[in-house]
Every structure is written in C-alpha cells, then in structure tokens.
Design a protein around this motif. Structure first.
Motif, PDB file in Angstrom:
ATOM      1  N   HIS A  66       0.827  -1.220   0.000  1.00  0.00           N
ATOM      2  CA  HIS A  66       0.000   0.000   0.000  1.00  0.00           C
ATOM      3  C   HIS A  66       0.857   1.265   0.000  1.00  0.00           C
ATOM      4  O   HIS A  66       0.623   2.196   0.784  1.00  0.00           O
ATOM      5  CB  HIS A  66      -0.944   0.026   1.205  1.00  0.00           C
ATOM      6  N   ARG A  68       1.770   4.509  -1.639  1.00  0.00           N
ATOM      7  CA  ARG A  68       1.464   5.558  -2.603  1.00  0.00           C
ATOM      8  C   ARG A  68       2.305   6.803  -2.345  1.00  0.00           C
ATOM      9  O   ARG A  68       2.370   7.686  -3.180  1.00  0.00           O
ATOM     10  CB  ARG A  68      -0.036   5.913  -2.554  1.00  0.00           C
ATOM     11  N   ASP A  96      -9.370   6.287  -9.678  1.00  0.00           N
ATOM     12  CA  ASP A  96     -10.071   6.322  -8.400  1.00  0.00           C
ATOM     13  C   ASP A  96      -9.118   6.174  -7.205  1.00  0.00           C
ATOM     14  O   ASP A  96      -9.561   6.160  -6.054  1.00  0.00           O
ATOM     15  CB  ASP A  96     -11.138   5.227  -8.340  1.00  0.00           C
ATOM     16  N   GLU A  97      -7.801   6.091  -7.467  1.00  0.00           N
ATOM     17  CA  GLU A  97      -6.822   5.995  -6.387  1.00  0.00           C
ATOM     18  C   GLU A  97      -6.060   7.310  -6.263  1.00  0.00           C
ATOM     19  O   GLU A  97      -5.906   8.040  -7.244  1.00  0.00           O
ATOM     20  CB  GLU A  97      -5.834   4.844  -6.655  1.00  0.00           C
TER      21      GLU A  97
END
Length: 267
Positions: A66, A68, A96-97
């Motif tokens: 995870h 980012r 959508d991220e």
C-alpha cells in the motif's frame, strides 16, 4: 533485555558532507558532458537496488505494501526511486486511487541537481507518476519540512521510506550532535527517531547497509524504549536474501537489506 547497541563506526571522510559534495559535483559535470553517464549506483556489485525493488514488488503483489507515498533518504542520483517507479507504477495509477508521491532528498545540493538532471533527461513519457527531488538534511532538518497538510505532501507520514547507504554514511561521521536541550545524542539514535517521525503508522522502512550486519541494524532500529517514550517503535518485518560467503569459519555477506514496520500504541 534488548541487545546492546553496536559501537559507532570509526569516522571516515565518507561521513562528511564535503566528500559527497565533491563527488556529486564531479558526477554532475560528467553527466553534463555525457548524458548517458548518470553516476554511481551504490551497491551495484551486490545487485542491491534490484533486490530492494523486487522485495517491494513482492509485498505489493501480496497486497501488503500500500505504498502511494515513497521517500528516499540520501537519494544520490535518484536511481532507486526511478527503479521503484518503473516496477510499482509501470501501468500508472487508476483514476479512483490517490496520486502517488515520490520524493528523493539529500543534503548535497549537487546530488539533487544531478538527480533532477538525470530524471529530466531520461523521463519516461509513458509514465505519468512524477518524481521530485529536494535538498533536506536527515539529521538537521525537521520532518515537518517534508510532511504537511496542504495536500502536496503526506499529512500523516510516508507509506514507505527507503535508504540505500545513507545510514552507513551517517554512521561514518561524528558520533553525536548537540541537541536543543544541550545534551549530545548519538547520530544513530537521531536517525531512528527521524525515521519514526517520517513514517505513518504501519508504514514500511526498507534499508540496505554494507557497514552494519542485519543483527546490528536491528539493534539500532528496534528499541522497546520508544514504545514507552513515544508510543511508536520499529519492528523487523522482513529481509532480503543475498548470497553468503565463508571466510575463516565465519559466514557473512557483503550487504544486508532489512524491512521494518512502524508500530504505534492504539489510543
């Protein structure tokens, strides 16, 4: 009882800012005259960069990374961040991220100039994930300089912090620096505290060293006293396997890579 902390390394010119400024000024000039010369990739003889990236890819495939927001401490020419981007964000990011944030920091201005120039000259037009670089001193700077609430940087800390050789260099400098309260503090202890400041709860810290063994890295980074003092601490969460060698009846390896995770006491 926790293991005793290792002794500070014998000081070396590799622990001075003057050494790294001079080195990166030379590499910056070399790159200007030959854009294909992007500078040194540290620990290349051990294939450490590729192994670090593959370790992260494996975590990502398992769904446990995870990451980012990614921060590289002592980024040098930026090669590690470029390799991470190439593997973790090769297909971009779904709309959508949240947009990824990749930042490389170094206390040498020449290093940051080199990283920016190499990145601009070799920019992958098909990869929409940007990498930025900025001058920042790991020991003298404040974590708030690269964590904010304006939306351009992580507000609660970084998902992933990387180090390939920076802790080594710090450990080859002066053994301690004065604090605001007046008492000197070990640079290794300062380093660990800064990593904790930078990481979000549950964030990962992946570090590669040629000067410290895996056991010694764990002795520096894992400290149960942090749990009581700060309510946050690092625990070992994985390692990278390297080929080992036998010498004088002792088995060892040229580098080690260890992954730590930030734990916090739940309110």
């Amino acid at each position: 009882m926790p293991p005793p902390k290792p002794a500070h390394l014998e000081p070396s010119e590799l622990g001075t800012k003057e050494y790294w400024d001079k080195l990166y000024e030379t590499e910056l000039a070399n790159h200007a005259s030959n854009p294909e010369d992007t500078g040194t990739v540290w620990f290349d003889d051990s294939d450490a960069e590729a192994k670090m990236v593959q370790f992260l890819v494996n975590l990502d495939d398992e769904g446990s990374l995870h990451a980012r927001t990614i921060l590289d401490l002592g980024c040098g020419n930026g090669s590690l961040l470029r390799a991470v981007r190439e593997e973790l964000f090769a297909d971009g990011v779904p709309e959508d991220e949240p947009a990824p944030r990749l930042l490389g920091v170094d206390y040498s201005e020449a290093s940051i100039s080199l990283a920016r120039n190499v990145n601009e000259n070799g920019e992958d037009d098909d990869n929409e994930v940007p990498i930025t670089f900025t001058v920042w001193d790991m020991l003298q700077g404040s974590a708030s300089d690269i964590i904010d609430t304006e939306g351009s940087l992580p507000a609660d800390g970084w998902d992933l912090v990387l180090d390939k050789g920076t802790f080594d260099a710090i450990s080859l400098g002066n053994s301690s620096t004065p604090q605001e309260e007046g008492a000197a503090q070990s640079v290794e202890v300062q380093y660990r505290a800064q990593v904790l400041n930078l990481l979000k709860p549950g964030g990962r810290f992946l570090i590669t060293s040629c000067n410290w063994t895996e056991t010694e890295l764990c002795a520096w980074m894992e400290d149960e006293e942090e749990r009581g003092q700060r309510g946050a601490w690092l625990i070992k969460a994985g390692r990278v396997a390297y080929p080992s060698f036998q010498f004088g009846g002792v088995q060892g390896q040229t580098v080690c890579t260890v992954c730590f995770e930030k734990k916090v006491i739940e309110a």
